[in-house]
Design an enzyme around this catalytic site. Sequence first.
Site, PDB file in Angstrom:
ATOM      1  N   TYR A  83       0.839  -1.202   0.000  1.00  0.00           N
ATOM      2  CA  TYR A  83       0.000   0.000   0.000  1.00  0.00           C
ATOM      3  C   TYR A  83       0.870   1.247   0.000  1.00  0.00           C
ATOM      4  CZ  TYR A  83      -2.902   3.778   1.812  1.00  0.00           C
ATOM      5  OH  TYR A  83      -3.523   4.996   1.993  1.00  0.00           O
ATOM      6  N   LYS A  87       1.625   4.153  -3.019  1.00  0.00           N
ATOM      7  CA  LYS A  87       1.402   5.583  -2.828  1.00  0.00           C
ATOM      8  C   LYS A  87       2.689   6.392  -3.086  1.00  0.00           C
ATOM      9  CE  LYS A  87      -2.983   6.047  -1.627  1.00  0.00           C
ATOM     10  NZ  LYS A  87      -3.934   6.900  -2.370  1.00  0.00           N
ATOM     11  N   PHE A 136      -2.318  11.374   7.696  1.00  0.00           N
ATOM     12  CA  PHE A 136      -1.938  10.349   8.654  1.00  0.00           C
ATOM     13  C   PHE A 136      -3.228   9.592   9.014  1.00  0.00           C
ATOM     14  CE2 PHE A 136       1.793  12.740   8.384  1.00  0.00           C
ATOM     15  CZ  PHE A 136       2.831  12.104   9.048  1.00  0.00           C
TER      16      PHE A 136
END
Length: 313
Positions: free
Chosen positions: A155, A159, A181
């Site tokens: 993941y 990104k 966050f």
Amino acid sequence: MTLVNGESMSSSPSHAEQPIRTLVTGANGFTGRYLVEKLLGRGHTVIETTAGHSEPDTPTRVRLDITSPEACRRVIESTRPDYIVHLAAISFVGHKDPLDFYRVNVIGTLNLLEACDAVGHTPRKLLIASSANVYGNVTSDAIDESFPLTPVNHYAASKAAMEAMVRTWFDRLPILIVRPFNYTGRGQATNFLVPKIVEHFARRAPSIELGNIDVARDFSDVRYVASAYEALLDSDVAGETVNVCTGTPYTLRNILATASELTGHELEVRINPAFVRQTDVKMLAGSPARLRSLVPGVESIPFIETLRWMLAA
């Protein structure tokens, strides 16, 4: 920007202006629902894109397979939005097929940018959601945007790759990358940790199985994140990356204790080794200094209030 009674009116269209049209990908996701509500409240006409195929398109809701270049071109050509907020992503770290992270998070984002170029449309701004997971394991409790990217799972790696690709477009499109966050709130799936904990306390379960309860995260409220996105969309900043966080970390142990205080319920915590990932980031807390300098009017929500709100659902 005009001022009326001392208030900014930059994102609230007057009767003489055309409504601001904002395209939101992943609009029916956890974050999208809150952001759409906020944009509608500011007078935007919101065009929501969804990945589902069950309902016919409407003027404000269209189907979009982000992995299809043709579909992206069709949607951008037909809507020509003033703003684009790109939230569509595979966001659950434990998702089964690693390749999906790259198909959706990297190639899907590229398809959207290339669609703008292909149909000759330059929106006022594109806000693209990345993730603070790109920082990986960092020995700091105040990670700012200058920290190196050291992703430790698919993941996060997807990104980070997406960000690298998007930066090559900074000279062609007005793009702002946001790195949220951890955040939570009502409506988040219970395969995420805080909703799982809340659900167990709400039904007064006798016990819960968790992994490492000493991992620490900078948890925000989804309503704060949506407010930050809306304000950043309305700001003058582009061509950079901004953390979206509060700067205050909480361990799962802290959250369990707070939920117990709020509910008066004691929950036995059982550590399940199967839930302990070797790639878990131990501490992830950000510096919100840049965000606060750009949108000083956006105030964070104390995490105890987020828990109280979720438990009352």
